[in-house]
Design a protein around this motif. Structure first.
Motif, mmCIF file in Angstrom:
data_model
loop_
_atom_site.group_PDB
_atom_site.id
_atom_site.type_symbol
_atom_site.label_atom_id
_atom_site.label_comp_id
_atom_site.label_asym_id
_atom_site.label_seq_id
_atom_site.Cartn_x
_atom_site.Cartn_y
_atom_site.Cartn_z
ATOM 1 N N ASP A 149 27.959 15.082 56.350
ATOM 2 C CA ASP A 149 27.617 15.883 55.181
ATOM 3 C C ASP A 149 26.357 16.688 55.407
ATOM 4 O O ASP A 149 25.644 16.997 54.485
ATOM 5 N N ARG A 150 26.090 17.031 56.678
ATOM 6 C CA ARG A 150 24.853 17.791 56.886
ATOM 7 C C ARG A 150 24.972 19.192 56.326
ATOM 8 O O ARG A 150 23.995 19.870 56.105
ATOM 9 N N PHE A 151 26.217 19.649 56.063
ATOM 10 C CA PHE A 151 26.358 20.924 55.384
ATOM 11 C C PHE A 151 26.695 20.705 53.913
ATOM 12 O O PHE A 151 27.106 21.615 53.219
ATOM 13 N N GLY A 152 26.552 19.452 53.484
ATOM 14 C CA GLY A 152 26.844 19.180 52.090
ATOM 15 C C GLY A 152 28.318 19.339 51.764
ATOM 16 O O GLY A 152 28.683 19.508 50.615
ATOM 17 N N TRP B 132 27.655 16.881 42.787
ATOM 18 C CA TRP B 132 28.678 17.338 43.715
ATOM 19 C C TRP B 132 29.657 18.233 42.960
ATOM 20 O O TRP B 132 30.005 17.963 41.823
ATOM 21 N N THR C 36 34.644 18.696 48.676
ATOM 22 C CA THR C 36 33.476 18.369 47.860
ATOM 23 C C THR C 36 32.219 18.992 48.475
ATOM 24 O O THR C 36 31.997 18.857 49.668
ATOM 25 N N TRP C 37 31.461 19.672 47.633
ATOM 26 C CA TRP C 37 30.260 20.364 48.095
ATOM 27 C C TRP C 37 29.023 19.824 47.390
ATOM 28 O O TRP C 37 29.037 19.646 46.165
ATOM 29 N N LYS C 38 27.957 19.663 48.112
ATOM 30 C CA LYS C 38 26.704 19.230 47.493
ATOM 31 C C LYS C 38 26.084 20.421 46.743
ATOM 32 O O LYS C 38 25.976 21.524 47.290
ATOM 33 N N VAL C 39 25.704 20.169 45.490
ATOM 34 C CA VAL C 39 25.166 21.236 44.630
ATOM 35 C C VAL C 39 23.659 21.356 44.820
ATOM 36 O O VAL C 39 22.946 20.349 44.778
ATOM 37 N N THR D 267 25.689 26.013 46.514
ATOM 38 C CA THR D 267 25.975 24.779 47.242
ATOM 39 C C THR D 267 25.161 24.763 48.525
ATOM 40 O O THR D 267 24.703 25.797 49.005
ATOM 41 N N GLU D 268 25.008 23.564 49.053
ATOM 42 C CA GLU D 268 24.152 23.425 50.234
ATOM 43 C C GLU D 268 24.750 24.135 51.446
ATOM 44 O O GLU D 268 24.056 24.849 52.161
ATOM 45 N N GLY D 269 26.051 23.946 51.655
ATOM 46 C CA GLY D 269 26.650 24.465 52.886
ATOM 47 C C GLY D 269 27.306 25.819 52.771
ATOM 48 O O GLY D 269 27.391 26.558 53.751
ATOM 49 N N PHE D 270 27.779 26.181 51.587
ATOM 50 C CA PHE D 270 28.540 27.424 51.448
ATOM 51 C C PHE D 270 27.829 28.457 50.589
ATOM 52 O O PHE D 270 28.405 29.494 50.249
#
Lengths: 287, 287
Positions: free
Chosen positions: A20-23, B14, B27-30, B49-52
């Protein structure tokens, strides 16, 4: 029972990669746990998920599933085997789930497949609980299982193989050396003089630096290096890369007529050609 | 603040698609919520989101992201625009994020783009909070925004467009009619006699029945129907389908020389050809 990668949310068990390093996490609803064993190397589990069926999970990381494992296995084996004019001796490093070996023995020219998997438990658990990938019944007699460290095994071979496939897990922990130049040099020496090396080279979206490094390192060693892609729903981001490094034969010049298609669910003649047609962001990454 | 699609797990917010009928969730970290507004039709949110990066979310369903929105937008517009010899009049149904329209105006032959989006709020929020997709600054003057029901708008047109793109959300709720034969018949009449219709036709992995139905329904109406794929990390399963239906021009026979590539991050000449090369399971689905 605690299983790596499984967490409870809303009273339901979910399986989720720790990546989850890219979340970003891919998350599967768990139906039941079919196997959980500890090897010297890792936790080996087979988990039945609602949407992807039986799933092989190593230390909490999804490796292959009943629903889409065929994509990875067909792509890593058919592309080099259809490029080589007469592949007889094949070595698979990793790939303990057995799926890649199943594809290799579809080629009648193939006489021997050395399946070098460091963790015997992965092979045993896959054969017992995941025959949809590992194969039903007795393995083809051409497949020889070798439970040994892949790097040590390859280091001892010379001029031995037509095709070597590096079917490894991610480049963390014990698999990391399989992405490094010294190993590629050994693999080159283990190939016959028109041999082909192929490896999974991670996601162009989530691990672009790995793909880039693998591609360029192989270019220093091999005259022909081609990266190709497949759409694999299970892997984060859905797009996965493979890199083929060849001492003589170029997949872009192969006529593709040797491709075995019977029973394939992903690879056909269109894919054999189309998989090398890369999006602009991947081309720029590799240039 | 409660946002559809956002849940708390382990003290972290999330974002996750509600789509879990296959027990699979992306699922994306917010990082933070940039906008949340209610329109007559839906909840319109932009979540970082963290990654996108910035992500447009309608009623809890991820529509497009800063990181990979370009893939969808380039694929839905460049393929038909490079197939038509001289596209002048373009209509986009849906696509309120503005990304597809941005691609359309890259073609100098294009004189007008009718952007028919039922929900004005989607356009406003995207322009204000997601200019990386919607475009920075004033929109190109060739783009005309029409805030109207797409089916009613298309029904009134005849012999009007060279290219119509159905850039819709999933076939549930108000967008469902955009996947049905009566709408395709109206769209056919709205096309000039060598016009091209293109639509997003969902995931071949998660919605194979939708893709199959769209493809076969269009075949009843158009002489040339071609399904093509792209690898879009944001969408569940990572692989997404588009279906092009044409009254005369066949993308497989177009020379591709009209393709605009400047500034593209996904579509190039290789992709224009390779995207039609389908995996075996998709071929069998469509046969």
């Amino acid at each position: 029972m605690t299983i790596k990668g499984v967490f409870v949310w809303d009273d339901t068990d979910w399986l989720s990669d720790p990546e989850d390093r890219f979340g970003f996490r891919a998350t599967w609803k768990v139906k039941r746990v079919l196997a959980k064993e500890e090897s010297v190397f890792q936790e080996v589990a087979v988990i039945e998920t609602e949407g992807f069926g039986k799933t092989l999970v190593l230390d909490g990381v999804v490796q292959t599933t009943e629903k889409d494992g065929f994509i990875y296995n067909e792509m890593i084996m058919h592309v080099p085997l259809a490029t080589h004019p007469q592949p007889a001796d094949v070595c698979i490093v990793g790939g303990g789930d057995g799926g890649a070996a199943q594809e290799a023995v579809k080629y009648s020219s193939v006489q021997a497949v050395d399946m070098v998997e460091i963790d015997r438990k992965v092979v045993e658990v896959s054969q017992r609980h995941l025959p949809e990938v590992a194969g039903f019944g007795e393995p083809d007699p051409r497949i020889r299982f070798v439970y040994e460290d892949g790097t040590a095994f390859i280091k001892e071979r010379e001029n031995a193989y037509d095709v070597i496939a590096i079917d490894s897990s991610d480049p963390v922990g014990p698999a990391a050396v399989l992405f490094e130049k010294p190993f590629y040099q050994d693999a080159k020496r283990a190939l016959k003089d028109d041999g082909i090396l192929v490896c999974q080279s991670e996601s162009p979206v989530f691990h672009p630096e790995v793909l880039k490094r693998v591609h360029h390192t192989l270019r220093e060693l091999f005259p022909v290096v081609r990266t190709y892609l497949a759409a694999i729903p299970t892997y984060p981001g859905g797009v996965w890369s493979f890199t083929l490094a060849s001492l003589r034969h170029d997949p872009l010049e192969a006529d593709g007529q040797r491709l075995v298609t019977a029973g394939n669910r992903y690879v056909n003649h269109d894919i054999l050609d189309g998989c090398f047609r890369l999006p602009q962001y991947v081309k720029e990454l590799l240039s």
